[in-house]
Scaffold this active site. Structure first.
Site, PDB file in Angstrom:
ATOM      1  N   ASP A  72      13.715  -7.820  19.650  1.00 44.51           N
ATOM      2  CA  ASP A  72      14.193  -7.253  18.401  1.00 44.51           C
ATOM      3  C   ASP A  72      14.250  -8.384  17.364  1.00 44.51           C
ATOM      4  O   ASP A  72      14.385  -9.549  17.734  1.00 44.51           O
ATOM      5  CB  ASP A  72      15.593  -6.670  18.656  1.00 44.51           C
ATOM      6  CG  ASP A  72      16.316  -6.323  17.383  1.00 44.51           C
ATOM      7  OD1 ASP A  72      15.750  -5.573  16.573  1.00 44.51           O
ATOM      8  OD2 ASP A  72      17.450  -6.810  17.190  1.00 44.51           O
ATOM      9  N   ASP A  74      16.138  -8.285  13.780  1.00 45.12           N
ATOM     10  CA  ASP A  74      17.377  -8.481  13.019  1.00 45.12           C
ATOM     11  C   ASP A  74      18.563  -8.789  13.935  1.00 45.12           C
ATOM     12  O   ASP A  74      18.827  -8.052  14.897  1.00 45.12           O
ATOM     13  CB  ASP A  74      17.714  -7.227  12.210  1.00 45.12           C
ATOM     14  CG  ASP A  74      16.724  -6.981  11.084  1.00 45.12           C
ATOM     15  OD1 ASP A  74      15.837  -7.823  10.871  1.00 45.12           O
ATOM     16  OD2 ASP A  74      16.854  -5.939  10.417  1.00 45.12           O
ATOM     17  N   GLU A  81      20.542  -9.305   9.091  1.00 41.53           N
ATOM     18  CA  GLU A  81      19.924  -7.982   9.022  1.00 41.53           C
ATOM     19  C   GLU A  81      19.121  -7.967   7.721  1.00 41.53           C
ATOM     20  O   GLU A  81      19.688  -8.092   6.631  1.00 41.53           O
ATOM     21  CB  GLU A  81      21.006  -6.896   8.975  1.00 41.53           C
ATOM     22  CG  GLU A  81      21.853  -6.793  10.231  1.00 41.53           C
ATOM     23  CD  GLU A  81      21.124  -6.124  11.394  1.00 41.53           C
ATOM     24  OE1 GLU A  81      20.300  -5.219  11.145  1.00 41.53           O
ATOM     25  OE2 GLU A  81      21.370  -6.524  12.557  1.00 41.53           O
ATOM     26  N   ARG A 117      19.442   3.837   3.710  1.00 38.17           N
ATOM     27  CA  ARG A 117      19.435   2.455   3.220  1.00 38.17           C
ATOM     28  C   ARG A 117      18.240   2.192   2.320  1.00 38.17           C
ATOM     29  O   ARG A 117      18.374   1.571   1.256  1.00 38.17           O
ATOM     30  CB  ARG A 117      19.418   1.476   4.404  1.00 38.17           C
ATOM     31  CG  ARG A 117      20.735   1.444   5.149  1.00 38.17           C
ATOM     32  CD  ARG A 117      20.680   0.556   6.369  1.00 38.17           C
ATOM     33  NE  ARG A 117      19.694   1.042   7.332  1.00 38.17           N
ATOM     34  CZ  ARG A 117      19.524   0.530   8.536  1.00 38.17           C
ATOM     35  NH1 ARG A 117      20.247  -0.480   8.932  1.00 38.17           N
ATOM     36  NH2 ARG A 117      18.630   1.036   9.354  1.00 38.17           N
ATOM     37  N   SER A 161      10.767  -4.131  15.565  1.00 36.38           N
ATOM     38  CA  SER A 161      11.900  -4.019  14.652  1.00 36.38           C
ATOM     39  C   SER A 161      11.948  -2.659  14.003  1.00 36.38           C
ATOM     40  O   SER A 161      10.911  -2.078  13.681  1.00 36.38           O
ATOM     41  CB  SER A 161      11.775  -5.100  13.566  1.00 36.38           C
ATOM     42  OG  SER A 161      12.807  -4.959  12.605  1.00 36.38           O
ATOM     43  N   GLY A 162      13.159  -2.182  13.789  1.00 36.21           N
ATOM     44  CA  GLY A 162      13.356  -1.018  12.946  1.00 36.21           C
ATOM     45  C   GLY A 162      13.401  -1.422  11.480  1.00 36.21           C
ATOM     46  O   GLY A 162      13.605  -0.588  10.604  1.00 36.21           O
ATOM     47  N   LYS A 206      10.069   1.228  19.608  1.00 38.90           N
ATOM     48  CA  LYS A 206      10.208   0.017  20.427  1.00 38.90           C
ATOM     49  C   LYS A 206       9.725   0.284  21.847  1.00 38.90           C
ATOM     50  O   LYS A 206       9.024  -0.538  22.441  1.00 38.90           O
ATOM     51  CB  LYS A 206      11.662  -0.469  20.413  1.00 38.90           C
ATOM     52  CG  LYS A 206      12.079  -0.983  19.030  1.00 38.90           C
ATOM     53  CD  LYS A 206      13.472  -1.588  19.024  1.00 38.90           C
ATOM     54  CE  LYS A 206      13.774  -2.162  17.631  1.00 38.90           C
ATOM     55  NZ  LYS A 206      15.064  -2.832  17.557  1.00 38.90           N
ATOM     56  N   ASP A 229      20.065  -6.651  20.270  1.00 46.22           N
ATOM     57  CA  ASP A 229      21.516  -6.594  20.053  1.00 46.22           C
ATOM     58  C   ASP A 229      22.031  -5.216  19.672  1.00 46.22           C
ATOM     59  O   ASP A 229      23.246  -5.010  19.659  1.00 46.22           O
ATOM     60  CB  ASP A 229      21.925  -7.567  18.933  1.00 46.22           C
ATOM     61  CG  ASP A 229      21.497  -7.063  17.571  1.00 46.22           C
ATOM     62  OD1 ASP A 229      20.278  -6.869  17.378  1.00 46.22           O
ATOM     63  OD2 ASP A 229      22.373  -6.812  16.721  1.00 46.22           O
ATOM     64  N   ASN A 232      19.703   0.743  19.103  1.00 48.39           N
ATOM     65  CA  ASN A 232      18.305   1.188  19.196  1.00 48.39           C
ATOM     66  C   ASN A 232      17.456   0.302  20.107  1.00 48.39           C
ATOM     67  O   ASN A 232      16.291   0.594  20.342  1.00 48.39           O
ATOM     68  CB  ASN A 232      17.676   1.310  17.795  1.00 48.39           C
ATOM     69  CG  ASN A 232      17.588  -0.017  17.068  1.00 48.39           C
ATOM     70  OD1 ASN A 232      18.246  -0.973  17.449  1.00 48.39           O
ATOM     71  ND2 ASN A 232      16.780  -0.075  16.031  1.00 48.39           N
TER      72      ASN A 232
HETATM   73 MG   LIG Z   1      18.992  -6.125  15.862  1.00 53.53          MG
END
Ligand SMILES: [Mg+2]
Length: 282
Positions: A72, A74, A81, A117, A161-162, A206, A229, A232
């Site tokens: 991941d 962020d 982030e 967001r 990554s999202g 992912k 972390d 997701n």
């Molecule tokens: Mg993260």
């Protein structure tokens, strides 16, 4: 705080019949072989160390050096982030951070949080966004060494990554990842439109990337080490041979048995049995 001989001796007494191998002086050690199931062993050592700030992880020795790293971005590979950094540029950090926190704790669906967001980012200039991506995405300690060491030992590395490709592409280049996958922000006339180019890359993406890379390199799920972390990340962490919750949110910690809270990202190398003198600085 260094890992002292006294702490290691307390751990060894909690696991009779094991031998101690130092992976890095005053920093990392492994004990084995384990007669107990991993969770029982982990609890015994954790109890023996009281509240000492040491990560205690238990996993099989066999096959612990992995051939695919999926990470991941962020708050894992980078310390921030990226959407919060973007929000700073518009002066709406608190509104955005509140949505991020709810999403990372699993309180609202990821896609809805992303949409909320990104909509708040409408009108941000592309040049501002590129400047933020260049200057406000510090790598986490050990990130470069984790990637460089695994690559030097033949592993494939992917950043998932999202967040946004504008960020992942730069972090990928700086950190040396082979692949990156994330959302693409829609841009028109040099400004963000407040929309993401479909399809949205969420936690499903992912796992998709996990499956794609496993198949492309003729590997098995157990050949993968994944690090993340957030909520997701849990599906890929649970799927991987070693799934590492890195300084993770509470809901994630409850679902992932291997956790790094004290070590930097080189802890993911120690988990695979790498000694510090085998590390390749990145
Ligand atoms: Mg993260």
């Amino acid at each position: 705080m260094p890992l002292t001989a006294d702490l290691v001796e307390r751990a060894r007494r909690a696991l009779p019949e094991t031998e101690v191998e130092w992976l890095a002086p005053a920093e990392a050690v492994e004990l084995g072989p384990l007669e107990l199931d991993p969770e029982t062993a982990r609890r015994r050592v954790r109890d023996a160390l009281d509240a000492a700030p040491v990560d205690v992880c238990a996993l099989p020795f066999e096959g612990r050096r992995k051939q695919l790293l999926l990470a991941d971005m962020d708050s894992t590979i980078i310390q921030v982030e990226c959407v919060d950094e973007l929000a700073d540029a518009l002066g709406i950090r608190e509104r955005i951070a509140a949505i991020t926190a709810r999403a990372m704790n699993g309180e609202i669906p990821f896609a809805a949080a992303l949409g909320e967001r990104v909509a708040l980012l409408e009108g941000l200039e592309q040049a501002t966004l590129e400047h933020i991506a260049e200057t406000r995405t510090p790598l986490s300690p050990g990130a470069g060494t984790l990637v460089a060491t695994m690559k030097a030992h033949g592993a494939v590395t992917g950043l998932v990554s999202g967040g946004f490709t504008l960020f992942t592409s730069r972090v990928r280049a700086r950190c040396g990842f082979d692949h990156d996958r994330a959302n693409t922000l829609e841009i028109a006339g040099g400004e963000l439109t407040g929309r993401v180019v479909p399809p949205i890359q969420d936690h499903g993406a992912k796992v998709d990337e996990f499956e794609r890379l496993v198949a492309a390199h003729d590997l098995l799920d157990e050949d993968v080490i994944a690090v993340g972390d957030g909520a997701n990340d849990v599906p890929m962490l649970q799927r991987a041979g070693i799934g590492v919750a890195y300084r993770a949110h509470q809901k994630v910690r409850a679902q992932v048995p291997i956790r790094l809270d004290v070590a930097d990202l080189t802890g993911a190398l120690y988990l695979q049995g790498y000694r510090r003198d085998e590390f390749v600085e990145g």
